[in-house]
Design a protein around this motif. Sequence first.
Motif, PDB file in Angstrom:
ATOM      1  N   LYS A   1       0.810  -1.339   0.000  1.00 61.62           N
ATOM      2  CA  LYS A   1      -0.021  -0.093  -0.117  1.00 61.62           C
ATOM      3  C   LYS A   1       0.914   1.275  -0.032  1.00 61.62           C
ATOM      4  CE  LYS A   1      -4.051  -2.121   0.740  1.00 61.62           C
ATOM      5  NZ  LYS A   1      -4.643  -3.050  -0.266  1.00 61.62           N
ATOM      6  N   ASP A   2       2.098   1.221   0.134  1.00 59.19           N
ATOM      7  CA  ASP A   2       2.989   2.122   0.378  1.00 59.19           C
ATOM      8  C   ASP A   2       3.451   2.848  -0.960  1.00 59.19           C
ATOM      9  OD1 ASP A   2       2.743   2.372   3.129  1.00 59.19           O
ATOM     10  OD2 ASP A   2       4.005   0.521   3.145  1.00 59.19           O
ATOM     11  N   PHE A   3       3.467   2.028  -2.185  1.00 55.12           N
ATOM     12  CA  PHE A   3       3.943   2.532  -3.405  1.00 55.12           C
ATOM     13  C   PHE A   3       2.988   2.698  -4.331  1.00 55.12           C
ATOM     14  CE2 PHE A   3       7.639   1.059  -1.441  1.00 55.12           C
ATOM     15  CZ  PHE A   3       8.750   1.870  -1.830  1.00 55.12           C
ATOM     16  N   PRO A   4       1.905   3.922  -4.184  1.00 56.51           N
ATOM     17  CA  PRO A   4       0.745   3.941  -5.061  1.00 56.51           C
ATOM     18  C   PRO A   4       0.931   4.326  -6.392  1.00 56.51           C
ATOM     19  CG  PRO A   4       0.938   5.835  -3.436  1.00 56.51           C
ATOM     20  CD  PRO A   4       2.018   4.791  -3.098  1.00 56.51           C
ATOM     21  N   TYR A   5       2.043   4.893  -6.827  1.00 57.34           N
ATOM     22  CA  TYR A   5       2.613   5.304  -8.122  1.00 57.34           C
ATOM     23  C   TYR A   5       3.351   3.927  -8.624  1.00 57.34           C
ATOM     24  CZ  TYR A   5       1.031   9.801  -6.100  1.00 57.34           C
ATOM     25  OH  TYR A   5       0.028  10.753  -5.606  1.00 57.34           O
ATOM     26  N   LEU A   6       3.424   3.087  -8.466  1.00 61.50           N
ATOM     27  CA  LEU A   6       4.314   2.203  -8.970  1.00 61.50           C
ATOM     28  C   LEU A   6       3.807   1.550 -10.200  1.00 61.50           C
ATOM     29  CD1 LEU A   6       6.811  -0.023  -8.900  1.00 61.50           C
ATOM     30  CD2 LEU A   6       5.261  -1.494  -7.858  1.00 61.50           C
ATOM     31  N   ARG A   7       4.585   1.766 -11.431  1.00 64.26           N
ATOM     32  CA  ARG A   7       3.875   1.298 -12.558  1.00 64.26           C
ATOM     33  C   ARG A   7       5.085   1.258 -13.663  1.00 64.26           C
ATOM     34  NH1 ARG A   7       2.500   5.966 -16.501  1.00 64.26           N
ATOM     35  NH2 ARG A   7       3.536   7.841 -15.500  1.00 64.26           N
ATOM     36  N   ALA A   8       4.765   0.456 -14.789  1.00 59.96           N
ATOM     37  CA  ALA A   8       5.869   0.298 -15.732  1.00 59.96           C
ATOM     38  C   ALA A   8       5.570   1.372 -16.912  1.00 59.96           C
ATOM     39  CB  ALA A   8       5.584  -0.978 -16.604  1.00 59.96           C
ATOM     40  N   ASP A   9       6.740   1.920 -17.436  1.00 62.68           N
ATOM     41  CA  ASP A   9       6.400   3.011 -18.376  1.00 62.68           C
ATOM     42  C   ASP A   9       7.306   2.758 -19.539  1.00 62.68           C
ATOM     43  OD1 ASP A   9       5.203   5.351 -19.480  1.00 62.68           O
ATOM     44  OD2 ASP A   9       5.873   6.637 -17.801  1.00 62.68           O
ATOM     45  N   LEU A  10       7.145   3.622 -20.523  1.00 64.48           N
ATOM     46  CA  LEU A  10       8.245   3.942 -21.609  1.00 64.48           C
ATOM     47  C   LEU A  10       8.319   5.191 -21.816  1.00 64.48           C
ATOM     48  CD1 LEU A  10       7.088   1.522 -24.542  1.00 64.48           C
ATOM     49  CD2 LEU A  10       9.055   1.134 -23.220  1.00 64.48           C
ATOM     50  N   ASN A  11       9.720   5.707 -22.228  1.00 68.44           N
ATOM     51  CA  ASN A  11       9.743   7.169 -22.334  1.00 68.44           C
ATOM     52  C   ASN A  11       9.828   7.294 -23.956  1.00 68.44           C
ATOM     53  OD1 ASN A  11      12.369   5.985 -23.817  1.00 68.44           O
ATOM     54  ND2 ASN A  11      13.652   7.110 -22.212  1.00 68.44           N
ATOM     55  N   ALA A  12       9.836   8.332 -24.492  1.00 65.78           N
ATOM     56  CA  ALA A  12       9.884   8.824 -26.146  1.00 65.78           C
ATOM     57  C   ALA A  12      10.757   8.072 -26.917  1.00 65.78           C
ATOM     58  CB  ALA A  12      10.097  10.044 -26.242  1.00 65.78           C
ATOM     59  N   PHE A  13      11.691   7.346 -26.251  1.00 62.20           N
ATOM     60  CA  PHE A  13      12.695   6.663 -27.182  1.00 62.20           C
ATOM     61  C   PHE A  13      12.321   5.341 -27.137  1.00 62.20           C
ATOM     62  CE2 PHE A  13      14.806  10.427 -25.711  1.00 62.20           C
ATOM     63  CZ  PHE A  13      14.951  10.928 -26.824  1.00 62.20           C
ATOM     64  N   GLY A  14      11.293   4.724 -26.495  1.00 63.29           N
ATOM     65  CA  GLY A  14      11.119   3.241 -26.234  1.00 63.29           C
ATOM     66  C   GLY A  14      11.706   2.594 -25.137  1.00 63.29           C
ATOM     67  N   HIS A  15      12.428   3.153 -24.291  1.00 64.69           N
ATOM     68  CA  HIS A  15      13.222   2.518 -23.458  1.00 64.69           C
ATOM     69  C   HIS A  15      12.319   2.178 -22.170  1.00 64.69           C
ATOM     70  CE1 HIS A  15      16.963   4.918 -24.927  1.00 64.69           C
ATOM     71  NE2 HIS A  15      16.684   3.734 -25.580  1.00 64.69           N
ATOM     72  N   GLY A  16      12.242   1.043 -21.588  1.00 65.87           N
ATOM     73  CA  GLY A  16      11.466   0.756 -20.422  1.00 65.87           C
ATOM     74  C   GLY A  16      11.637   1.311 -19.121  1.00 65.87           C
ATOM     75  N   LEU A  17      10.985   1.925 -18.117  1.00 59.84           N
ATOM     76  CA  LEU A  17      11.149   2.350 -17.102  1.00 59.84           C
ATOM     77  C   LEU A  17      10.543   1.982 -15.848  1.00 59.84           C
ATOM     78  CD1 LEU A  17      11.448   6.213 -18.289  1.00 59.84           C
ATOM     79  CD2 LEU A  17      13.444   4.715 -17.707  1.00 59.84           C
ATOM     80  N   VAL A  18      10.767   1.888 -14.838  1.00 60.12           N
ATOM     81  CA  VAL A  18       9.832   1.542 -13.542  1.00 60.12           C
ATOM     82  C   VAL A  18       9.689   2.865 -12.892  1.00 60.12           C
ATOM     83  CG1 VAL A  18       9.547   0.192 -11.723  1.00 60.12           C
ATOM     84  CG2 VAL A  18      10.567  -0.724 -13.715  1.00 60.12           C
TER      85      VAL A  18
END
Length: 106
Positions: free
Chosen positions: A43-60
């Motif tokens: 419950k302590d990481f409400p913003y945790l998500r997978a994402d991509l930047n504009a270059f297609g690099h994966g980010l957490v």
Amino acid sequence: MKGEPTSGHDAATWSPLDSDGWYAARNATTALRDALVRAGLDKDFPYLRADLNAFGHGLVELGRVSPDTAERLAELLRLALASGFRVDREDLGHTPAVTNEHEERE
């Protein structure tokens, strides 16, 4: 026209599902989520998500957390390090290694 894609795909049809970066970010986010659940921090990481930047690099995306959550996470990391958890500097971002201090001394 010069510089236009020839594969039949253009920027308007690109999907994150076509990106290895998306799957890497999603898998890493899932692994982190599972560890946080086991540690009681789900419950302590409400913003945790997978994402991509504009270059297609994966980010957490970890997002903002409370000071108490940051302290709890820091303590978990200290305990992991004290118990022999380490990451090889040459292989950052990949499989962590667990060392047995007794074997290293021999």
